[in-house]
Design an enzyme around this catalytic site. Structure first.
Site, PDB file in Angstrom:
ATOM      1  N   GLY A 277       0.931  -1.235   0.057  1.00  0.00           N
ATOM      2  CA  GLY A 277       0.049  -0.002   0.190  1.00  0.00           C
ATOM      3  C   GLY A 277       0.884   1.150   0.187  1.00  0.00           C
ATOM      4  O   GLY A 277       1.893   1.305   0.090  1.00  0.00           O
ATOM      5  N   GLN A 278       0.269   2.175  -0.209  1.00  0.00           N
ATOM      6  CA  GLN A 278       0.818   3.728  -0.203  1.00  0.00           C
ATOM      7  C   GLN A 278       1.444   4.018   1.103  1.00  0.00           C
ATOM      8  O   GLN A 278       2.959   4.047   0.986  1.00  0.00           O
ATOM      9  CB  GLN A 278      -0.209   4.765  -0.291  1.00  0.00           C
TER      10      GLN A 278
ATOM     11  N   ASP B 228      -2.317 -11.921   5.674  1.00  0.00           N
ATOM     12  CA  ASP B 228      -3.784 -11.578   5.053  1.00  0.00           C
ATOM     13  C   ASP B 228      -4.740 -11.736   6.630  1.00  0.00           C
ATOM     14  O   ASP B 228      -4.797 -12.757   6.868  1.00  0.00           O
ATOM     15  CB  ASP B 228      -4.067 -12.673   4.166  1.00  0.00           C
TER      16      ASP B 228
ATOM     17  N   ALA C 104      -5.043  -2.277   5.756  1.00  0.00           N
ATOM     18  CA  ALA C 104      -6.323  -2.114   6.018  1.00  0.00           C
ATOM     19  C   ALA C 104      -7.265  -2.456   4.623  1.00  0.00           C
ATOM     20  O   ALA C 104      -6.862  -2.423   3.645  1.00  0.00           O
ATOM     21  CB  ALA C 104      -6.482  -0.494   6.256  1.00  0.00           C
ATOM     22  N   TYR C 105      -8.660  -2.236   4.874  1.00  0.00           N
ATOM     23  CA  TYR C 105      -9.560  -2.513   3.689  1.00  0.00           C
ATOM     24  C   TYR C 105     -10.072  -0.694   3.541  1.00  0.00           C
ATOM     25  O   TYR C 105     -10.705  -0.160   4.366  1.00  0.00           O
ATOM     26  CB  TYR C 105     -10.708  -3.284   4.157  1.00  0.00           C
ATOM     27  N   THR C 106      -9.837  -0.506   2.537  1.00  0.00           N
ATOM     28  CA  THR C 106     -10.139   0.987   2.333  1.00  0.00           C
ATOM     29  C   THR C 106     -10.878   1.172   1.185  1.00  0.00           C
ATOM     30  O   THR C 106     -10.992   2.715   0.725  1.00  0.00           O
ATOM     31  CB  THR C 106      -8.757   1.592   1.870  1.00  0.00           C
TER      32      THR C 106
ATOM     33  N   ASP D  24     -10.406   8.997   9.471  1.00  0.00           N
ATOM     34  CA  ASP D  24     -11.456  10.297   9.626  1.00  0.00           C
ATOM     35  C   ASP D  24     -12.665   9.867   9.340  1.00  0.00           C
ATOM     36  O   ASP D  24     -13.489  10.550  10.046  1.00  0.00           O
ATOM     37  CB  ASP D  24     -10.961  11.508   8.657  1.00  0.00           C
TER      38      ASP D  24
ATOM     39  N   TYR E 201     -17.237   1.040   6.349  1.00  0.00           N
ATOM     40  CA  TYR E 201     -15.919   1.534   6.243  1.00  0.00           C
ATOM     41  C   TYR E 201     -15.506   2.360   7.433  1.00  0.00           C
ATOM     42  O   TYR E 201     -14.709   1.462   8.299  1.00  0.00           O
ATOM     43  CB  TYR E 201     -15.386   1.995   5.050  1.00  0.00           C
TER      44      TYR E 201
ATOM     45  N   LYS F  13     -13.736   0.527  11.068  1.00  0.00           N
ATOM     46  CA  LYS F  13     -12.286   1.162  11.557  1.00  0.00           C
ATOM     47  C   LYS F  13     -12.678   1.834  12.882  1.00  0.00           C
ATOM     48  O   LYS F  13     -11.516   1.304  13.804  1.00  0.00           O
ATOM     49  CB  LYS F  13     -11.884   2.433  10.645  1.00  0.00           C
TER      50      LYS F  13
END
Length: 293
Positions: free
Chosen positions: A9-10, A35, A59-61, A101, A124, A128
């Site tokens: 990821g980023q 996983d 994360a699941y984004t 956020d 989502y 979180k």
């Protein structure tokens, strides 16, 4: 040894690059070896790395997809991170977990404090939020960082989407009534590693445990963000499309986005001496990298 999850990821990519440059021992893991939907892979990755610190950047984004893919969202944002926190708890090591956020509904009308009530508007954000609460219900040495609008020259994000769309269309319509703060993945990675450095220097302190807000400084809208992206692209000689402001009602999505998800990051500065740069400061370099891809 630092264990970084979500390596593809980023944020995971940014952390890996910085840890490599610092010559800090680390292990970065990603699917399929790690996983959240396969709990046994968490234990294996943890035991193989034998970390002294875990940074969970996995994360699941997919915000809208989460509405119909609830089991996966829960596994990746709630039950999986909880299991990882419990592994850290048993090993008595710090756990830095990244949240969002989207745990807020965006109706406050001012930057959110860590102590403000949550009120997610979709699956989502709810998963979180549930992950945060579950982690803090353990006795793990947990630090939770809520961030927002993350982008980089790596992976899928708003900046890349805008640049790709701008190459194809002369006019783009972008929502102008949702407020927040873009956060460069590299800046967030720097902040996380500064926290890690503080923990290493002082040893774990009970006062470190809890939730912190960590976004770029300043504020804008998605329209303002897009406009700034193309202003920087134009300076590099690329033609910029016209960016027209629209309302959220003009761009309906399965999940209602927070209308104002600005986060107050004062606590992060007070406790760790860490603050992220003004959001426009890092943008030119990332736009330059994106234009070359």
């Amino acid at each position: 040894m630092i264990l970084v999850t979500g390596a593809s990821g980023q944020l995971g990519d940014a952390l890996s690059r910085r840890l490599t440059a610092r010559d800090t021992p680390f292990t970065a893991v990603q699917r399929p070896a790690f996983d959240f939907e396969k709990p046994e892979t968490l234990t294996t990755s943890f035991e193989d790395a034998r970390p002294t610190l875990v940074i969970n950047a996995a994360a699941y984004t997919a915000v809208d997809k989460a509405e119909t893919d609830q089991a996966a969202a829960k596994a990746c944002n709630h039950t999986g991170p909880l299991a990882l926190a419990k592994l850290c708890e048993a090993a008595d090591i710090p756990f830095i977990h990244v949240s969002t956020d989207y745990v807020f509904d965006g109706d406050k009308g001012a930057p959110y404090l860590e102590s403000d009530p949550t009120g997610p508007t979709g699956v989502y954000g709810a998963t979180k939020r549930d992950g945060e609460e579950a982690i803090l219900a353990t006795s793990a040495k947990a630090i939770i960082l809520r961030t927002a609008w993350v982008y980089s020259a790596h992976g899928k994000n708003f900046a890349r989407t805008m640049i790709n769309a701008g190459r194809k269309m002369p006019v783009l319509r972008v929502v102008a009534d949702q407020h927040g703060t873009p956060t460069a993945a590299g800046d967030l990675a720097d902040a996380i590693l500064a926290i890690a450095d503080k923990i290493e220097a002082t040893g774990w302190q009970a006062a470190y445990r809890g939730i912190y807000h960590a976004t770029g400084s300043g504020e804008t809208t998605w329209h303002g963000f897009a406009t700034a992206i193309f202003e920087n692209a134009a300076k590099l000689g690329y033609p910029a499309p016209e960016v027209q402001p629209i309302s959220t009602a003009d761009w309906p999505t399965p999940t209602r986005r927070p209308s104002d998800s600005r986060l107050d990051c004062t606590k992060l500065k007070q406790v760790f001496g860490v603050s992220l740069p003004e959001w426009r400061a890092t943008l030119p370099l990332i736009v330059s990298d994106l234009m070359d891809t």
